[in-house]
Design an enzyme around this catalytic site. Structure first.
Site, mmCIF file in Angstrom:
data_model
loop_
_atom_site.group_PDB
_atom_site.id
_atom_site.type_symbol
_atom_site.label_atom_id
_atom_site.label_comp_id
_atom_site.label_asym_id
_atom_site.label_seq_id
_atom_site.Cartn_x
_atom_site.Cartn_y
_atom_site.Cartn_z
ATOM 1 N N LYS A 186 47.110 33.619 48.827
ATOM 2 C CA LYS A 186 45.944 32.862 48.773
ATOM 3 C C LYS A 186 46.416 31.515 49.357
ATOM 4 O O LYS A 186 46.491 30.383 48.543
ATOM 5 C CB LYS A 186 45.491 32.709 47.441
ATOM 6 C CG LYS A 186 43.896 31.947 47.340
ATOM 7 C CD LYS A 186 42.764 32.883 47.854
ATOM 8 C CE LYS A 186 41.581 31.992 47.955
ATOM 9 N NZ LYS A 186 40.388 32.678 48.664
ATOM 10 N N ASP A 244 48.426 43.151 40.169
ATOM 11 C CA ASP A 244 47.683 43.942 39.183
ATOM 12 C C ASP A 244 46.141 44.221 39.360
ATOM 13 O O ASP A 244 45.863 45.415 39.200
ATOM 14 C CB ASP A 244 47.629 43.118 37.849
ATOM 15 C CG ASP A 244 46.680 43.665 36.768
ATOM 16 O OD1 ASP A 244 47.215 44.694 36.379
ATOM 17 O OD2 ASP A 244 45.816 43.028 36.246
ATOM 18 N N ASP A 248 44.488 48.002 40.791
ATOM 19 C CA ASP A 248 43.166 49.025 40.175
ATOM 20 C C ASP A 248 42.492 49.367 41.133
ATOM 21 O O ASP A 248 41.786 50.727 41.081
ATOM 22 C CB ASP A 248 42.514 48.106 38.938
ATOM 23 C CG ASP A 248 43.112 48.462 37.874
ATOM 24 O OD1 ASP A 248 44.221 48.731 37.649
ATOM 25 O OD2 ASP A 248 42.650 48.293 36.623
HETATM 26 C C1 IPM Z 1 49.039 47.180 34.309
HETATM 27 C C2 IPM Z 1 48.432 46.685 33.231
HETATM 28 C C3 IPM Z 1 49.237 45.691 32.360
HETATM 29 C C4 IPM Z 1 49.333 44.467 33.381
HETATM 30 C C5 IPM Z 1 48.723 45.353 31.092
HETATM 31 C C6 IPM Z 1 48.516 46.240 30.232
HETATM 32 C C7 IPM Z 1 49.450 44.215 30.435
HETATM 33 O O1 IPM Z 1 47.095 46.396 33.391
HETATM 34 O O2 IPM Z 1 50.201 47.869 34.240
HETATM 35 O O3 IPM Z 1 48.526 47.059 35.621
HETATM 36 O O4 IPM Z 1 48.469 43.661 33.401
HETATM 37 O O5 IPM Z 1 50.218 44.560 34.266
HETATM 38 MN MN MN Z 2 46.808 46.550 35.677
#
Ligand code: IPM
Ligand code: MN
Length: 349
Positions: A186, A244, A248
């Site tokens: 960014k 992170d 997802d």
């Molecule tokens: C991940 C999870 C962790 C993170 C959490 C559980 C602390 O979301 O492994 O991606 O944020 O890294």
């Molecule tokens: Mn995560």
């Protein structure tokens, strides 16, 4: 003989880890043996003893060849305690500075992306795993008053950034698919930390990795392209928090949390492998969640240990199970139970 520490952890962690271990045992190779040591770390132990990760256990963990983790997170423990006290502490103390998250759509697996096929969704996210906002810099003063101030800063070091970027370049070279690394940042707003990231990216890229194409995308554009044109990516490298978040989304486009695996890697030390889906409390004990992510994490562990052939056997078997059997990757909708899916992977080994 590989010494593996097993941390089944919370929720559905133990159920999926059981299947991963079943598959490892079933490899049945005279030259490949494992000694598993189980640790009861997690929410239950914390509630009983008040300890998330005793120093003595941490020191024992340093002596293994690898760590195999199920999931961390307990509904009766306040958010942040186990995450910081156990998962993040392991990442920091063992200096697991790479979080490697492949985003790969296996044949036979459904993606929510219309018209995208397995050849379009096959990239890897290299997430920096020990710095950024996760480093815990900052604090709160005048808490609970109208003058309260909360600060959470991002810490990026030259050393931390450089070793992560080098890993990404080396990985792109080794993987030899598109030989391209995209820096996700960014630079238009976070002008300090991404100034550092971008400078080091081009400096070492030009000098030491001239065979690798360098590309840049802002994080907001990255998530847009991940949905619209995932085929553009080969290796994405980024800082901790961005990594992170985008992984997802990565898990979703590859078919869901049931199939997404990751490695917390210290290339010079002991590394830890986990399904990235979490503890899924509502499914605990029902034998319905998908163990393929955990099985795939076991394969990543073997690959990192240098057992490429065995890792490939597991991956091929997972593909066959996806193609021939599973109706869906989602918990309760696979058409099979957790343990039956593990049995199927073993069958096709
Ligand atoms: C991940 C999870 C962790 C993170 C959490 C559980 C602390 O979301 O492994 O991606 O944020 O890294
Ligand atoms: Mn995560």
């Amino acid at each position: 003989m590989y010494k593996i520490a097993v941390i089944p952890g919370d929720g559905t962690g133990p159920e999926v880890v059981r299947e991963g271990l079943k598959v490892l045992e079933a490899l049945g190779n005279a030259n490949l043996k494992f000694a598993f040591t189980h640790y009861d770390l997690g929410g239950e132990r914390y509630l009983k003893t008040g300890e998330a990760l005793p120093d003595s256990v941490l020191d024992e963990l340093r002596r293994f060849d690898a760590i195999y983790l199920g999931a961390i997170g307990h509904p009766d423990v306040k958010p942040g305690i186990l995450e910081k006290g156990l998962l993040l502490r392991l990442r920091f103390e063992l200096d697991l500075y790479i979080n490697l998250r492949p985003v790969k759509l296996y044949p036979g697996v459904e993606t929510p992306l219309k018209d995208k096929r397995p050849e379009d969704i096959d990239f890897v996210v290299v997430r920096e795993n020990t710095e950024g906002q996760y480093a815990g810099a900052g604090g709160i003063i005048r808490k609970g008053t109208p003058h309260e101030i909360a600060i959470q800063e991002s810490v990026c070091t030259r050393m931390g950034v450089e070793r992560c970027l080098r890993y990404a370049f080396e990985y792109a070279r080794e993987r030899n698919r598109g030989r391209k690394v995209t820096l996700c940042g960014k630079t238009n707003v976070l002008t300090y930390v991404f100034d550092l990231w971008e400078r080091v990216f081009h400096e070492i890229g030009e000098r030491d990795y001239p065979d690798i194409t360098r590309d840049y995308a802002h994080v907001d554009a990255t998530v847009m392209w991940m949905v619209k044109n995932p085929e553009w990516f080969d290796v994405i490298v980024t800082e901790n928090m961005f990594g992170d978040i985008i992984t997802d989304l990565g898990a979703m486009i590859q078919g869901g949390m049931g199939i997404a695996a990751g490695g917390n890697i210290n290339p010079e030390g002991v590394s830890m492998f986990e399904p990235i889906g979490g503890s899924a409390p509502k499914y605990t004990g029902q034998n319905v969640v998908n163990p393929l992510a955990a099985i795939s994490a076991a394969a990543m562990m073997l690959e990192t240990l240098g057992e490429k052939e065995s890792a490939e056997r597991i991956e091929k078997s997972i593909v066959t199970v996806c193609q021939k059997h599973l109706k869906s990757m989602a918990a309760g909708q696979m058409g099979y139970s957790t343990s039956e899916v593990g049995d199927l992977v073993v069958k096709y080994l």
